[in-house]
Design a protein around this motif. Sequence first.
Motif, mmCIF file in Angstrom:
data_model
loop_
_atom_site.group_PDB
_atom_site.id
_atom_site.type_symbol
_atom_site.label_atom_id
_atom_site.label_comp_id
_atom_site.label_asym_id
_atom_site.label_seq_id
_atom_site.Cartn_x
_atom_site.Cartn_y
_atom_site.Cartn_z
ATOM 1 N N GLY A 1 40.276 40.283 31.244
ATOM 2 C CA GLY A 1 41.325 39.791 29.669
ATOM 3 C C GLY A 1 42.255 39.736 30.218
ATOM 4 O O GLY A 1 43.936 39.901 29.615
ATOM 5 N N ILE A 2 41.972 38.674 31.472
ATOM 6 C CA ILE A 2 43.216 37.291 31.501
ATOM 7 C C ILE A 2 43.379 36.501 30.999
ATOM 8 O O ILE A 2 41.298 35.410 30.542
ATOM 9 C CB ILE A 2 43.746 37.611 32.693
ATOM 10 C CG1 ILE A 2 42.458 37.079 33.782
ATOM 11 C CG2 ILE A 2 43.814 38.835 33.765
ATOM 12 C CD1 ILE A 2 42.185 36.460 35.428
ATOM 13 N N ASP A 3 44.170 35.288 30.697
ATOM 14 C CA ASP A 3 43.885 33.688 30.706
ATOM 15 C C ASP A 3 43.343 33.144 31.601
ATOM 16 O O ASP A 3 43.711 33.207 32.864
ATOM 17 C CB ASP A 3 45.365 33.368 30.258
ATOM 18 C CG ASP A 3 45.464 32.088 30.185
ATOM 19 O OD1 ASP A 3 44.635 30.792 30.269
ATOM 20 O OD2 ASP A 3 46.603 31.396 29.829
ATOM 21 N N PRO B 1 35.574 47.943 40.307
ATOM 22 C CA PRO B 1 34.364 48.364 40.198
ATOM 23 C C PRO B 1 33.256 47.355 38.781
ATOM 24 O O PRO B 1 32.500 46.849 39.387
ATOM 25 C CB PRO B 1 33.960 49.560 38.858
ATOM 26 C CG PRO B 1 35.673 50.240 40.336
ATOM 27 C CD PRO B 1 36.422 49.202 39.399
ATOM 28 N N ALA B 2 34.437 46.707 37.591
ATOM 29 C CA ALA B 2 34.155 45.927 36.768
ATOM 30 C C ALA B 2 33.529 44.444 37.928
ATOM 31 O O ALA B 2 32.936 43.925 37.688
ATOM 32 C CB ALA B 2 34.248 45.744 36.187
ATOM 33 N N ILE B 3 34.903 43.886 37.997
ATOM 34 C CA ILE B 3 34.530 42.901 39.051
ATOM 35 C C ILE B 3 33.030 42.884 39.950
ATOM 36 O O ILE B 3 32.899 42.118 40.037
ATOM 37 C CB ILE B 3 36.099 42.217 39.675
ATOM 38 C CG1 ILE B 3 36.602 42.314 39.018
ATOM 39 C CG2 ILE B 3 35.173 41.375 40.725
ATOM 40 C CD1 ILE B 3 38.186 42.185 39.834
ATOM 41 N N GLU B 4 32.549 43.550 41.030
ATOM 42 C CA GLU B 4 31.895 43.799 42.028
ATOM 43 C C GLU B 4 30.645 43.817 40.633
ATOM 44 O O GLU B 4 29.798 43.332 41.423
ATOM 45 C CB GLU B 4 31.942 44.742 42.570
ATOM 46 C CG GLU B 4 32.911 44.524 44.235
ATOM 47 C CD GLU B 4 33.486 43.621 44.835
ATOM 48 O OE1 GLU B 4 32.265 42.669 45.054
ATOM 49 O OE2 GLU B 4 33.959 43.038 44.681
ATOM 50 N N ARG B 5 30.290 45.205 39.641
ATOM 51 C CA ARG B 5 29.370 44.803 39.316
ATOM 52 C C ARG B 5 29.179 43.415 38.391
ATOM 53 O O ARG B 5 28.366 42.803 38.613
ATOM 54 C CB ARG B 5 29.341 45.340 38.264
ATOM 55 C CG ARG B 5 28.260 45.591 37.094
ATOM 56 C CD ARG B 5 28.526 46.887 35.585
ATOM 57 N NE ARG B 5 27.504 47.286 35.099
ATOM 58 C CZ ARG B 5 26.544 46.025 33.980
ATOM 59 N NH1 ARG B 5 27.796 45.083 33.965
ATOM 60 N NH2 ARG B 5 26.107 46.461 33.431
#
Length: 431
Positions: free
Chosen positions: A226-228, A25-29
Amino acid sequence: MVPHLITALTGPINELEQRILESMPAIERWFRLEWMEHTPPFYASVDIRNAGFKLAPVDTNLFPGGWNNLTDEMLPLAVQAAMAAIEKICPEARNLLIIPENHSRNTFYLSSIAQLVRIFNMAGLNVRVGSISPDVKKTTTIELPHGDKVVLEPVVRSRHRLGVKHFDPCTILLNNDLSAGPPGILEELYEQYLLPPLHAGWSVRRKSRHFQSYEEVAKRFGKMLGIDPWLINPLFTPVRGVDFNEDASIEQLATAVDATLAKVRRKYKEYGINEKPFAVVKADNGTYGMGIMTVRDAKELAGLNRKARNKMAVIKDGQPVHDVIVQEGVLTQERVHQAVAEPVVYMMDRYVVGGFYRIHAERGTDENLNAPGASFVPLAFQHGAQLPQPGARPGASAPNRFYMYGVVARVALVAASYELEATDPDAEVYD
């Protein structure tokens, strides 16, 4: 969203896939907000390498061929995306002119043009193919395998408009990457939409600028997830003023390769990766897999023979190479029919419309697959479960994996939109 397709890789890709699926959901937003602020390229294809421990784009093409490698099942997605793209640019569009590459006798390439004609026909447009090649002086019909054909017509230029005889398009779709520079016949078309714009061609475009934009976008995307960002970003170093026939230039290039490999070694150590790092030296502008070599140790450059130097010094249309990028090599763990493979993701406007595997039986996991001898295997739709399954364990679901490829390809598409904004000669510049 993206279509959900069968992929060749079935093993896990560590926590990255899990994080992407949990963050859907966060990615698509995030993408939705990006496209509110920026205009996606009209179409693009992205070559992706999946090393198992990282997943990264290694090339983004803004004049994609290979549309004939998409399956018939994918066509409705492409037609829908084409409708959306055209509606946004010219809602009243009736006529579309496609300008192909000048090597008009290549039947594989012309099959791709035939597929584009089919897509835009089904999107509700009258479509003709107009060649800017000086060799096409009259209407020429070329028969293709599988019963297709392409009708090439010489373009006709009036004061500010381009068309073919008895056909006046409101939109012109370039499928010619303008490696040798934009010909005058395509300039100053003030009354028609030219897509992609001239500054998307390789006479202006630079891979270093694209990957600089990608690095910026990947950092923001990585922070959101929250990834490198390294897990989706190939490190690179631009090298200017290279002369492959001068030893001093080769030494300068070797220094850049050394520095890039040192950075990759540090990352491999950080993640406990036991693979041997390698770098890929590429012409900063150019396509068709020309001007590319794999380097596993900077010392290899000192031993380059005359043939290898000449091969790197000139790319498509005889353009000399002066600038290169040294890019972190990304292994591929993909296999199709026991051959090394990499997925290529196709997009139109902001939508993923499908893809295929580029495979090469004679190349290794650390080599460029976009080379003579490559073949293409369409990605097939996954039957049954059509949607990504956020609860599934990483690697368990093929649709999950292709969703991940589509996410990384769209991050590259956002970067391409930034890149085109930065090089737009008509853009307003604010102090």
